[in-house]
Write a protein that holds these residues in place. Structure first.
Motif, PDB file in Angstrom:
ATOM      1  N   GLU A  18     -10.446  -6.262  -5.364  1.00  0.00           N
ATOM      2  CA  GLU A  18      -9.965  -5.286  -4.397  1.00  0.00           C
ATOM      3  C   GLU A  18      -9.761  -3.920  -5.040  1.00  0.00           C
ATOM      4  N   THR A  46       0.826  -1.212   0.000  1.00  0.00           N
ATOM      5  CA  THR A  46       0.000   0.000   0.000  1.00  0.00           C
ATOM      6  C   THR A  46       0.858   1.258   0.000  1.00  0.00           C
ATOM      7  N   CYS A  93       1.288  -0.194 -10.222  1.00  0.00           N
ATOM      8  CA  CYS A  93       0.634  -1.510 -10.233  1.00  0.00           C
ATOM      9  C   CYS A  93       1.404  -2.627 -10.917  1.00  0.00           C
ATOM     10  N   TYR A 127      -7.527  -1.294  -5.830  1.00  0.00           N
ATOM     11  CA  TYR A 127      -6.068  -1.231  -5.950  1.00  0.00           C
ATOM     12  C   TYR A 127      -5.701  -0.174  -6.988  1.00  0.00           C
ATOM     13  N   THR A 142      -4.058   8.157  -1.978  1.00  0.00           N
ATOM     14  CA  THR A 142      -3.909   6.799  -2.517  1.00  0.00           C
ATOM     15  C   THR A 142      -3.842   5.771  -1.394  1.00  0.00           C
ATOM     16  N   THR A 149      -7.163   5.610   0.666  1.00  0.00           N
ATOM     17  CA  THR A 149      -8.250   4.992  -0.112  1.00  0.00           C
ATOM     18  C   THR A 149      -8.165   3.473  -0.030  1.00  0.00           C
ATOM     19  N   ARG A 150      -6.957   2.947  -0.201  1.00  0.00           N
ATOM     20  CA  ARG A 150      -6.780   1.492  -0.127  1.00  0.00           C
ATOM     21  C   ARG A 150      -7.004   0.969   1.287  1.00  0.00           C
ATOM     22  N   ALA A 163      -7.477   3.067  -6.349  1.00  0.00           N
ATOM     23  CA  ALA A 163      -6.848   3.951  -5.363  1.00  0.00           C
ATOM     24  C   ALA A 163      -5.772   4.805  -6.025  1.00  0.00           C
TER      25      ALA A 163
END
Length: 201
Positions: A147, A94, A127, A149, A181, A184-185, A152
């Motif tokens: 999810e 994260t 990512c 990801y 970011t 958010t995750r 985010a």
């Protein structure tokens, strides 16, 4: 200097997440280093290729290889302190996507491309190292599951362009987007917020 610091911190975070996955899969030390390396530089390599920035950054500056090597040694030596693999992996992953999203956005701005493309570059940078890591370790990449990801990353990168409109120092806008970011995750996982599946049972 600020930009380089964020890039190095992101490299460390993703390298450690790669180490944790590799050790969970019981790979040897060479395998651990390779997984850590591709996790840390995979997204940035694809980003540089897309914008035509050659040679890619880690081929121009051996600092990144040394940072990955240092992160691998740290994680291997202190693996007993890095308890609860899944939680630790989630944390470093994260942090990594938060930092690397903005590294990608900054690269896009430096290449003078459109803001929406900068957002895409930020998402790719954040990512795709994890995508390569998961594929090599025979896992379905997190980005392809339900999810939150990539979403985010997109929200964080988009928020940066909003923060830039405010009368604040540009570095605060940068840090604010990183936090958007990451938060958010964290919130999505905490409250089990997920994108809908398109298939029916």
């Amino acid at each position: 200097m600020f930009y380089l610091t964020i890039d190095i911190l992101g490299t460390i975070a993703f390298a450690i997440s790669g180490v944790l996955v590799a050790m969970e899969k019981k790979l040897d030390i060479f395998g651990v280093f390779i997984i850590a390396f591709v996790t840390a530089i995979g997204g940035g390599t694809l980003r540089d290729i897309l914008i035509g920035d050659f040679p890619v950054v880690w081929m121009r500056d051996y600092t990144y290889i040394l940072v990955v090597l240092g992160a691998v040694l740290f994680a291997v030596l202190f693996v007993n302190q890095l308890k609860y693999f899944r939680k630790t992996l989630f944390l470093f992953d994260t942090i990594g996507i938060g930092l690397f999203t903005m590294v990608g956005v900054e690269k896009g701005l430096a290449a003078d491309i459109l803001p929406i493309m900068c957002i895409a570059l930020g998402t790719i940078t954040a990512c795709f190292g994890g995508v390569i890591r998961d594929i090599l370790c025979n896992e379905i990449p997190v980005i392809f599951r339900k999810e939150v990801y990539a979403t985010a990353c997109i929200l964080g990168a988009s928020s940066y362009f909003l923060f830039r409109q405010l009368p604040i120092n540009i570095e605060y806008a940068y840090i604010g987007a990183i936090l958007v970011t990451i938060l958010t995750r964290l919130v999505a996982v905490k409250f089990k917020i997920a994108l809908p599946n398109i298939y029916k049972r």
